[in-house]
Design a protein around this motif. Structure first.
Motif, PDB file in Angstrom:
ATOM      1  N   THR A 178       0.805  -1.097  -0.103  1.00  0.00           N
ATOM      2  CA  THR A 178       0.017   0.013  -0.127  1.00  0.00           C
ATOM      3  C   THR A 178       0.914   1.337  -0.097  1.00  0.00           C
ATOM      4  OG1 THR A 178      -0.075   0.181   2.426  1.00  0.00           O
ATOM      5  CG2 THR A 178      -1.880  -1.391   1.099  1.00  0.00           C
ATOM      6  N   GLY A 179       0.266   2.426  -0.624  1.00  0.00           N
ATOM      7  CA  GLY A 179       1.028   3.587  -0.709  1.00  0.00           C
ATOM      8  C   GLY A 179       2.298   3.390  -1.487  1.00  0.00           C
ATOM      9  N   ALA A 180       2.043   2.811  -2.553  1.00  0.00           N
ATOM     10  CA  ALA A 180       3.215   2.311  -3.453  1.00  0.00           C
ATOM     11  C   ALA A 180       3.412   3.282  -4.561  1.00  0.00           C
ATOM     12  CB  ALA A 180       2.945   0.806  -4.143  1.00  0.00           C
ATOM     13  N   GLY A 181       2.929   4.482  -4.665  1.00  0.00           N
ATOM     14  CA  GLY A 181       2.862   5.221  -5.632  1.00  0.00           C
ATOM     15  C   GLY A 181       4.609   5.885  -5.695  1.00  0.00           C
ATOM     16  N   ARG A 182       4.927   6.121  -4.514  1.00  0.00           N
ATOM     17  CA  ARG A 182       6.187   6.952  -4.511  1.00  0.00           C
ATOM     18  C   ARG A 182       6.996   6.584  -3.023  1.00  0.00           C
ATOM     19  NH1 ARG A 182       3.321  12.693  -2.931  1.00  0.00           N
ATOM     20  NH2 ARG A 182       1.819  11.989  -4.558  1.00  0.00           N
TER      21      ARG A 182
ATOM     22  N   ALA B 180       8.045  -2.276  -3.351  1.00  0.00           N
ATOM     23  CA  ALA B 180       7.533  -3.115  -4.567  1.00  0.00           C
ATOM     24  C   ALA B 180       8.600  -3.267  -5.590  1.00  0.00           C
ATOM     25  CB  ALA B 180       6.331  -2.052  -5.105  1.00  0.00           C
ATOM     26  N   GLU B 181       9.379  -2.380  -6.011  1.00  0.00           N
ATOM     27  CA  GLU B 181      10.384  -2.778  -6.572  1.00  0.00           C
ATOM     28  C   GLU B 181      11.465  -3.734  -6.557  1.00  0.00           C
ATOM     29  OE1 GLU B 181      14.030  -0.514  -9.157  1.00  0.00           O
ATOM     30  OE2 GLU B 181      12.773   0.763  -8.121  1.00  0.00           O
ATOM     31  N   ALA B 182      11.921  -3.813  -5.050  1.00  0.00           N
ATOM     32  CA  ALA B 182      12.702  -4.724  -4.491  1.00  0.00           C
ATOM     33  C   ALA B 182      12.052  -6.125  -4.438  1.00  0.00           C
ATOM     34  CB  ALA B 182      13.071  -4.403  -2.969  1.00  0.00           C
TER      35      ALA B 182
ATOM     36  N   THR C 195      -3.966   7.307  -5.949  1.00  0.00           N
ATOM     37  CA  THR C 195      -3.381   7.968  -7.337  1.00  0.00           C
ATOM     38  C   THR C 195      -3.272   7.035  -8.385  1.00  0.00           C
ATOM     39  OG1 THR C 195      -2.545   9.806  -5.848  1.00  0.00           O
ATOM     40  CG2 THR C 195      -2.158   9.773  -8.365  1.00  0.00           C
ATOM     41  N   GLN C 196      -4.034   6.740  -9.080  1.00  0.00           N
ATOM     42  CA  GLN C 196      -3.873   6.045 -10.385  1.00  0.00           C
ATOM     43  C   GLN C 196      -2.663   6.101 -11.288  1.00  0.00           C
ATOM     44  OE1 GLN C 196      -6.301   3.163 -11.119  1.00  0.00           O
ATOM     45  NE2 GLN C 196      -4.840   2.158 -12.556  1.00  0.00           N
ATOM     46  N   SER C 197      -2.706   7.283 -11.377  1.00  0.00           N
ATOM     47  CA  SER C 197      -1.440   7.661 -12.426  1.00  0.00           C
ATOM     48  C   SER C 197      -0.157   7.211 -11.888  1.00  0.00           C
ATOM     49  CB  SER C 197      -1.564   9.116 -12.801  1.00  0.00           C
ATOM     50  OG  SER C 197      -1.246   9.932 -11.655  1.00  0.00           O
ATOM     51  N   GLU C 198       0.109   7.603 -10.692  1.00  0.00           N
ATOM     52  CA  GLU C 198       1.370   7.174  -9.968  1.00  0.00           C
ATOM     53  C   GLU C 198       1.769   5.609 -10.018  1.00  0.00           C
ATOM     54  OE1 GLU C 198       2.217  10.765  -6.764  1.00  0.00           O
ATOM     55  OE2 GLU C 198       1.540   8.836  -6.153  1.00  0.00           O
ATOM     56  N   ILE C 199       0.871   4.663  -9.701  1.00  0.00           N
ATOM     57  CA  ILE C 199       1.066   3.466  -9.569  1.00  0.00           C
ATOM     58  C   ILE C 199       0.978   2.744 -10.876  1.00  0.00           C
ATOM     59  CG2 ILE C 199       0.378   3.120  -7.196  1.00  0.00           C
ATOM     60  CD1 ILE C 199      -2.366   2.416  -8.281  1.00  0.00           C
TER      61      ILE C 199
ATOM     62  N   GLY D  94      10.613  -6.367 -17.436  1.00  0.00           N
ATOM     63  CA  GLY D  94      10.556  -7.976 -17.345  1.00  0.00           C
ATOM     64  C   GLY D  94      10.056  -8.200 -15.892  1.00  0.00           C
ATOM     65  N   LEU D  95       9.692  -7.585 -15.143  1.00  0.00           N
ATOM     66  CA  LEU D  95       9.165  -7.915 -13.681  1.00  0.00           C
ATOM     67  C   LEU D  95       7.553  -7.852 -13.825  1.00  0.00           C
ATOM     68  CD1 LEU D  95      11.534  -5.483 -11.801  1.00  0.00           C
ATOM     69  CD2 LEU D  95      12.006  -7.987 -12.437  1.00  0.00           C
ATOM     70  N   ALA D  96       7.075  -8.568 -12.839  1.00  0.00           N
ATOM     71  CA  ALA D  96       5.710  -9.009 -12.497  1.00  0.00           C
ATOM     72  C   ALA D  96       5.051  -7.757 -11.633  1.00  0.00           C
ATOM     73  CB  ALA D  96       5.355 -10.275 -12.310  1.00  0.00           C
ATOM     74  N   ALA D  97       4.224  -6.841 -12.127  1.00  0.00           N
ATOM     75  CA  ALA D  97       3.846  -5.826 -11.437  1.00  0.00           C
ATOM     76  C   ALA D  97       2.363  -5.448 -11.996  1.00  0.00           C
ATOM     77  CB  ALA D  97       4.601  -4.740 -11.365  1.00  0.00           C
ATOM     78  N   THR D  98       1.458  -5.168 -11.134  1.00  0.00           N
ATOM     79  CA  THR D  98       0.090  -4.658 -11.390  1.00  0.00           C
ATOM     80  C   THR D  98      -0.216  -3.504 -10.615  1.00  0.00           C
ATOM     81  OG1 THR D  98      -0.637  -6.899 -11.984  1.00  0.00           O
ATOM     82  CG2 THR D  98      -2.480  -5.275 -11.578  1.00  0.00           C
ATOM     83  N   ALA D  99      -0.927  -2.500 -11.148  1.00  0.00           N
ATOM     84  CA  ALA D  99      -1.379  -1.551 -10.322  1.00  0.00           C
ATOM     85  C   ALA D  99      -2.807  -1.647 -10.048  1.00  0.00           C
ATOM     86  CB  ALA D  99      -1.304  -0.051 -11.162  1.00  0.00           C
ATOM     87  N   GLN D 100      -3.307  -1.238  -8.818  1.00  0.00           N
ATOM     88  CA  GLN D 100      -4.488  -1.479  -8.393  1.00  0.00           C
ATOM     89  C   GLN D 100      -4.954  -0.188  -7.624  1.00  0.00           C
ATOM     90  OE1 GLN D 100      -5.624  -5.179  -6.540  1.00  0.00           O
ATOM     91  NE2 GLN D 100      -5.352  -6.364  -8.407  1.00  0.00           N
ATOM     92  N   ALA D 101      -5.855   0.830  -8.002  1.00  0.00           N
ATOM     93  CA  ALA D 101      -6.047   1.912  -7.224  1.00  0.00           C
ATOM     94  C   ALA D 101      -7.058   1.761  -6.178  1.00  0.00           C
ATOM     95  CB  ALA D 101      -6.610   3.164  -8.315  1.00  0.00           C
ATOM     96  N   CYS D 102      -6.696   2.201  -5.111  1.00  0.00           N
ATOM     97  CA  CYS D 102      -7.597   1.783  -3.810  1.00  0.00           C
ATOM     98  C   CYS D 102      -7.366   2.613  -2.811  1.00  0.00           C
ATOM     99  CB  CYS D 102      -7.894   0.291  -3.618  1.00  0.00           C
ATOM    100  SG  CYS D 102      -8.899  -0.062  -2.372  1.00  0.00           S
TER     101      CYS D 102
END
Length: 252
Positions: A17-21, A28-30, A44-48, A59-67
């Motif tokens: 959570t709070g993963a936009g910045r 999340a990156e680690a 903030t949808q745009s940030e995530i 090539g990493l597995a990542a998904t954004a879910q605004a909530c």
């Protein structure tokens, strides 16, 4: 038998959570770099989306879910309608430093609702899913050195983080039989794009450094290492604990 610990997270799903910045994005990156499938959550949808796109481009597995984690029902629905997570990082939080005599009810509610109430119910939703999946898990919350000491102008913040420390220990007792570990990460002041301007004030910077025995401001990488450790099997016997990343602040 190998005694070397593994910090790999291959095959695990992680929610941050709070993963936009800042710290949340770095964690999340680690996790993604260590092999996890990461879901980045923030208001903030745009940030995530940008953060997730950056990871996928590598090539990493990542998904954004605004909530909004303060929307208890909405967050619970989000968790119920997808595959279970193996890792939860409660990173979203806030602070409104000011003398107690100037604190308003709105200040109190803003800090306690995000730092305590949202964490409590977000954890409840994810833990329920973890229990149903029956494969254990790791839950961690970004607490603070201020969950172990006091400081002027931080009565609400300290109250919120001390509450999180107690919650973590109690939940560790409840979830241990389900092989779900619950811990906190307790950083000192960390330099991020948001906090960097504060450290340009020499008086403030020197006051902070005077309490950090290692003589330097914390960096985001100091936090991501601890997060990977708690998420991985390297910390498989650790629960109900606080990982102190305070440079020795609380040592005296």
């Amino acid at each position: 038998m190998s005694v070397s610990p593994t910090f790999r997270l291959d095959g695990k799903r992680a929610l941050v959570t709070g993963a936009g910045r800042g710290i949340g994005r770095a964690i999340a990156e680690a996790f993604a770099e260590c092999g996890a499938e990461v879901v980045l959550c923030a208001r903030t949808q745009s940030e995530i989306e940008e953060a997730a796109d950056t990871l996928r481009a590598r090539g990493l597995a990542a998904t954004a879910q605004a909530c909004d984690v303060m929307d208890v029902a909405g967050f619970s629905d989000l968790i119920e309608n997808q595959a279970p997570f193996d890792i939860l990082v409660n990173n979203a939080g806030t602070n409104r430093p000011k003398p107690q005599s100037e604190v308003t009810e709105e200040d109190y509610d803003a800090v306690m609702n995000l730092n305590v109430r949202a964490v409590y119910f977000a954890t409840k939703a994810v833990a329920k899913s973890m229990i149903a999946a029956g494969r254990g898990g790791s839950i961690m919350t970004l607490s603070s050195q201020m969950g172990h000491v006091g400081a002027a102008n931080r009565t609400i913040y300290c109250a919120s983080k001390w509450a999180i420390e107690g919650f973590t220990k109690a939940l560790a007792c409840e979830l241990g039989s389900h092989k779900i570990r619950v811990n906190t990460i307790c950083p000192t002041f960390i330099e991020t794009p948001m906090t960097k301007p504060f450290f340009e004030d020499e008086t403030f910077r020197n006051s902070v450094l005077s309490k950090i025995k290692l003589g330097r401001i914390g960096q985001v990488s100091d936090v991501t290492g601890a997060a990977v450790f708690l998420a991985s099997d390297a910390s498989s016997l650790m629960t109900g604990s606080a990982v102190m990343l305070d440079g020795g602040w609380t040592a005296e």
